[in-house]
Design a protein around this motif. Sequence first.
Motif, PDB file in Angstrom:
ATOM      1  N   ARG A 134      -4.713   2.753   7.857  1.00 48.00           N
ATOM      2  CA  ARG A 134      -5.812   2.946   6.906  1.00 48.00           C
ATOM      3  C   ARG A 134      -7.023   2.062   7.200  1.00 48.00           C
ATOM      4  N   ASP A 187      -5.315   3.046  -6.955  1.00 43.34           N
ATOM      5  CA  ASP A 187      -6.452   2.131  -6.826  1.00 43.34           C
ATOM      6  C   ASP A 187      -6.011   0.739  -6.389  1.00 43.34           C
ATOM      7  N   TYR A 213       0.835  -1.198   0.000  1.00 44.80           N
ATOM      8  CA  TYR A 213       0.000   0.000   0.000  1.00 44.80           C
ATOM      9  C   TYR A 213       0.874   1.254   0.000  1.00 44.80           C
ATOM     10  N   ARG A 230      -5.776   0.979  -2.744  1.00 44.84           N
ATOM     11  CA  ARG A 230      -7.112   0.998  -2.125  1.00 44.84           C
ATOM     12  C   ARG A 230      -7.744  -0.395  -2.160  1.00 44.84           C
TER      13      ARG A 230
END
Length: 167
Positions: free
Chosen positions: A102, A45, A14, A48
């Motif tokens: 996150r 993306d 990430y 995510r």
Amino acid sequence: MLTKQASKHDTDFYGWTQEQASILRAASPVDARLDIDNLAEEIEDMGRAEILAISSLLRQTLIHLLKSAIEPESQALTHWLEEIITFQGDAVLAFSPGLKQRLDLEKIWRVACNGATRTLENRGVVVPQLPSACPLSLDDLLDPAFDPGAATQVLSAAIQSVAKHGI
């Protein structure tokens, strides 16, 4: 530098995606054929998607833990424990350190509570009031030595505490 980036790609995917997207956006275009903005967005993306994947695995882990804690005499208990082991193990394997800040454990908890409640009520089980905050930490849930039995006991105790004290 390449070794450091390759290592970060493997240990904190990430973080790597966010860093690479930022570098792409800041770089002067070497080749006008490169679609820098869309490339950067696609890389972000991917990061995510990692958050969503881990969140989903943790949600499934918590749903099955809740069902096990609420209905410990169910014939489905063995299946639920197998699912807990699978989902939690997959979460551990997919986790990278950059994801920790996150992941919204409280939101994952609320969604898991709703999922477990709806599933159990659909089977005619009366679901007690559940704790408003997750009794397990991310560190607990992402521990490679995770013990589903012990985690179920933690949830059972938290559910009993809510019933007794309304907390």
